[in-house]
Design an enzyme around this catalytic site. Structure first.
Site, PDB file in Angstrom:
ATOM      1  N   GLY A 177       0.828  -1.204   0.000  1.00  0.00           N
ATOM      2  CA  GLY A 177       0.000   0.000   0.000  1.00  0.00           C
ATOM      3  C   GLY A 177       0.861   1.251   0.000  1.00  0.00           C
ATOM      4  N   GLU A 421      -1.649 -10.065   5.570  1.00  0.00           N
ATOM      5  CA  GLU A 421      -0.920 -10.351   6.815  1.00  0.00           C
ATOM      6  C   GLU A 421      -0.940 -11.845   7.142  1.00  0.00           C
ATOM      7  OE1 GLU A 421       0.845  -8.025   7.872  1.00  0.00           O
ATOM      8  OE2 GLU A 421      -0.125  -6.468   6.697  1.00  0.00           O
TER       9      GLU A 421
END
Lengths: 659, 659
Positions: A177, A421
């Site tokens: 990101g 994650e």
């Protein structure tokens, strides 16, 4: 002007909504603080999300950057600081639609993995936005399996520099990101080579864009990876490196270092390099996973109290859909789960704080347990909550499917949490590995962490419940969960050993057990969640009104789990068919009880209308009016589509003469 | 240039892909025809979906209208007709991204519910696109519960007209496709009033837009309902009517009529007015539900054969993720389900054809069974398949979450199928009502349709399987499903009776049983699906190679269902814990067997790359290259975002001097 159907739901609450809110917030002073932050942010038009559902990916990105820049100004104005008590409410108030989250992970990586010297150099730059950072770990070809990353960092002893390269297309960084269009710097994870020897994955600070004109630095290819299921506001990016050189000092070196002569030194576990991920896994649960479920429940339950459809009794008014057993059975277990995971989150935070204090002192003993718990709970909770949000969406029928309900964007966003994650299945298997290890240790009398000591005490047995009321006893159902989890761990351990004893190689045997291992890990996390919920309720004694309804929710969460995973409890006869009928009866009996407090229970989450951004979920319940008003604002209603002139008119007019 | 990892998968197929394709198509001549249609459509640049993932709602709508208009021209050019054999392949080749589907439902309603005179008047107009139709049933306040619709149509005997009105906001028509911007006419469902008496919901043809300039007709308010989770190309609309008058002849009157003097006459069941929905429920299953699962499986399985991640054995190359048991357990049951539902679809189509022939002769005897089956299977299949697509999406990790994978749009579209054409829970309860009725009848020896005769034969018993291989016998598992479904129906019927005997009112008792009734209905449909799959395989004897792999898939589908709904089978001891271990063993053993043929099994669905429109699922398996190429085309990479000049530059430059 509250819809009377919704107003009436609030008149009969069995508890004080305000008190419950305060308790959930951790005290009335926190509630006041949170509300002040929310008010300041929602009152500022720069942070408006009014047109969010009508915006393109480009527009969403621009708005997110605008908000990220403006929030700095706002914080300064308001006297809020990064370490202040208000901080944790800011992101929630922005409802996630803000840029530079990876900038924060960039800073966290440096703080955690960098030396004091590195922290002194980079953190001030980053915290004043003199640079904008990202976190470049995932590659096109590798995600959760970090050892497989293909980016290389070769130490050039002469120049005292690392040379970073993307040796092939699958090594391209992909997904980070803030990297597609914003970042000037990033932490790049790469395989470290010194004198031709590979030392595994290490983090390096790399500049990727000019601070003057934002053009890409020499050797850098970068851009945006394009449209995704959600996160339109985030510029997830790609990055290729061609002979990009960074000074020796740019390898984060709190725990390991390449010395000027090429000597490689390490202090502590190499796994500490992955520690940022562990911290992120725990910290994302509240805002990215539990809050969305709370919002989805608020929207779906309020809507279900104003939506009337069909008749429960002939001749009467159409019934609120919340009065149908099937609707209660869809929504109320999700509500109970939202509470359950709010509480387990506190539990995990405590475990983390304890482990982190030790790690700061370079004691890594708690890392395995912390890793196993953060992995397993991240997987179990994100999966459960994704399903919860989907159930809420579908329970609102067609209107839930409109973006204006707010539910589709909650779903498309939360589903990503199952992947980012750490992919959930892989995480569950890491937890399973820990559980099997502990089970083996416990079986031979070796010490294991208290949280898994129950594995030692597996034995056949029967649930002692004699009637349906017994299943409202937390001891009864917590023991059932404990037995079930321990059975799944022990039977899979036995299968694993049998396979190996029959000559199957260890790794192949492991693979053949993974479906069951993942189940066992999930069962363990489910058990701990039920246990923790029951203990939380137990501790609540001072607040009787709240305790009573929390007890109902705890019972519902637990019995829903038994009802919907019946096979796991029936398998060895711990629970009999007759007892399962008692579970079912108690479970279904709870629905109308909790239904009475359903609206107050979601009101207590204390979301503002702006934060829900839902035509169905507003506090006043004026759903049809709002759907109509919002739809009229859609760009599809702004003008006659060019499609009419181009395609429809010729078609219709072609034939007009014949009419 | 096929990725060698994918090429190798195709060299070891245990059957002929071409033969399987032909069999699935219903013969090689159908395959040729289908491919010819697909080629003609995909070769025409007007039908390109290349930029689909980058388009706004407005752009998608325009493209859909362009395609809808162009396909008429194309059909003329190619000599295809609405009744020709090519027709059914056209929509599939367009991959759903086309306008005027509701125009077709409009025509179907008139054909089915209109008199010959009405058909003669309207069908030619509609089929030549002199008018564009929609189907305005659902309202803001009412969906599946049609009796609650609030739009009114009052007969004005003097003018011989019906006056249509939207009496309140919740009565506004909401959701009808093609109505937001395209339609000139629509079938409006409204409560018919004659001389102040309400005769229930009836369909009326109403003009809503001018044929001259497309402006709204007097008394009409209409527009687009705004953004949705998917269907961006469709102009789902809203419609309000204020004293809109239509001639008496505009009420569709094949089965009922208001005569000039206001006399109301009906031939046959009033429920026939809902018959359009029944037909739509069945006809949507193939293209909207089963095809998406086949596509999702194709994408996920091909990707899993080229994605390598982590090591199965230390020291070896990283393994294809399809070689992990957990990945097989995610994807292969969905593949089996795609086949299972392809086959049950044929079964339902046959049932429908039979019933339809009777209805044409005004014999409505089969309506209850047809309604029950179309409702239950629509609910069960859409729910199952939605979950299948979601599993495929999540099984592809981060890349599955990119729109470029094609999976998010498959998911966001298929999830709507759980809601439209009847909300699934309500549909299941309608099926359950039929099952309970049949069970009661069968118990007292009355005749019931053969499909539910098994309900009469419920008795306690034990599954006779002695080892895991026995569970590969279709008799064994089909009987287990039958027993389970019958038990759920009978035990819920007993609960219902007990409640009523203890004084609970009938409707309240029904409500208290609905969670279990819905389960029973699902179990019934699951049983029929397994039975039908087994029978289909049985009939395949002449094609040994294909039969063998189909048998494996049938076993997998059945055992997956037992494995994942263990509680339902264990509950009364029909299957014991030890037998469940055998089921699990057989189920897990099947995974590596089917895995060998997984790629050929999806190749046999014969989707072109253009039809999949997926960077992950293409035939050549060049996934990383394609992701990168496609991402570069994203509008987010077309220019530097204005956000840089506006927000980032001032921020970064503000601080530049300090660096």
């Amino acid at each position: 002007n509250v819809n009377p159907d919704l107003a009436s739901e609030r008149q009969t609450a069995s508890f004080s909504v305000e008190k419950l809110t305060a308790w959930l917030d951790g005290g009335a002073e926190h509630t006041r603080l949170r509300r002040a932050v929310v008010e300041a942010i929602e009152g500022d038009p720069v942070f408006s999300r009014e047109n969010q559902y009508f915006q393109s990916q480009n527009e969403r990105y621009e708005a997110a950057v605008r908000k990220a820049v403006h929030i700095q100004k706002k914080m300064h104005e308001m006297g809020w600081t990064d370490n202040g008590p208000e901080y944790k409410y800011i992101y929630r108030a922005l409802a996630g639609d803000v840029a530079f989250l990876l900038h924060r992970i960039f800073m966290r990586s440096i703080s955690m993995l960098g030396s004091d010297k590195q922290i002194d150099k980079w953190i001030p730059l980053a915290s004043q936005y003199q640079i904008i950072g990202s976190y470049a770990q995932t590659e096109l070809g590798h995600g959760t399996y970090l050892q497989g990353l293909e980016t290389t960092a070769v130490f050039d002893i002469t120049a005292q520099e690392f040379i970073l390269n993307t040796p092939k297309i699958s090594a391209m960084k992909w997904w980070p990101g803030d990297m597609g269009r914003s970042a000037t710097h990033t932490v790049v994870f790469a395989q470290l080579y010194v004198h031709g020897k590979c030392y595994g994955v290490h983090p390096f600070i790399v500049q990727i864009r000019s601070l003057q004109d934002h053009s890409l630095c020499p050797g850098i290819t970068a851009g945006d990876i394009g449209p995704k299921m959600s996160f339109e506001h985030a510029d997830n990016g790609f990055l290729m490196l061609q002979n990009v050189r960074v000074p020796r000092e740019n390898m984060l070196n709190k725990f390991c270092e390449v010395q000027p002569d090429g000597n490689y030194v390490r202090w502590g576990s190499q796994k500490i390099n992955y520690f940022t991920m562990t911290t992120v896994r725990i910290s994302l649960l509240a805002d990215e996973v539990v809050v969305p479920v709370m919002k989805a429940c608020t929207i779906a339950i309020r809507y279900s109290a104003v939506r009337r459809q069909s008749k429960l009794k002939p001749g009467e008014q159409e019934a609120k859909i919340l009065d149908y057993q099937t609707q209660q059975e869809k929504l109320l277990p999700q509500l109970a789960a939202a509470y359950a995971f709010h509480f387990i989150n506190d539990y995990l935070q405590e475990l983390f704080n304890k482990a982190y204090r030790e790690i700061q002192r370079k004691n890594f003993d708690m890392l395995p347990e912390l890793h196993a718990f953060s992995s397993g709970f991240k997987a179990m909770i994100t999966q459960y909550c994704t399903s919860s949000v989907e159930i809420c969406l579908r329970a609102c029928g067609g209107h839930g499917y409109s973006l204006l309900s707010g539910l589709p964007s909650l779903y498309t966003k939360i589903v990503a949490s199952c992947i980012y994650e750490g992919e959930n299945t892989i995480l569950l298997l890491q937890t399973a590995r820990f559980l099997i290890k502990c089970f083996m240790a416990a079986s031979t009398g070796q010490p294991v962490p208290p949280s898994v000591a129950y594995l030692a005490a597996v034995k056949p047995g029967k649930c002692p419940a004699k009637n349906k009321l017994h299943f409202l006893n937390p001891d009864i159902y917590t023991k059932a969960y404990q037995h079930m989890a321990a059975r799944l761990v022990s039977s899979t351990a036995a299968k694993l050993q049998n396979l190996m004893q029959s000559g199957v190689k260890k790794h192949e045997a492991w693979n053949q057990c993974t479906v069951q291992l993942a189940q066992a890990a999930k069962a363990h996390c489910h058990y701990i969640t039920v246990k923790n919920f029951a203990e939380t309720v137990e501790k609540l004694k001072t607040q009787a009104g709240i305790q009573k309804i929390m007890k109902h929710l705890c019972d519902l969460f637990a019995l829903h789990g038994i009802f919907s995973n019946g096979g796991a409890f029936l398998h060895d006869g711990y629970i009999s068919g007759a007892q399962m009928d008692m579970v079912t009866a108690s479970y279904l009996d709870l629905l109308p009880v909790i239904r009475k407090d359903a609206v107050p229970l979601v009101d207590a989450f204390d979301f503002t209308d702006k934060s829900l951004n839902s035509a169905l979920g507003s506090y006043d319940g004026q759903v049809y009016q709002r759907l109509y008003e919002w739809a009229q604002r859609s760009p599809t209603n702004k003008q006659m589509s060019p499609a009419y002139e181009r395609y429809l008119k010729p078609l219709l007019h072609n034939n007009l003469s014949k009419l």
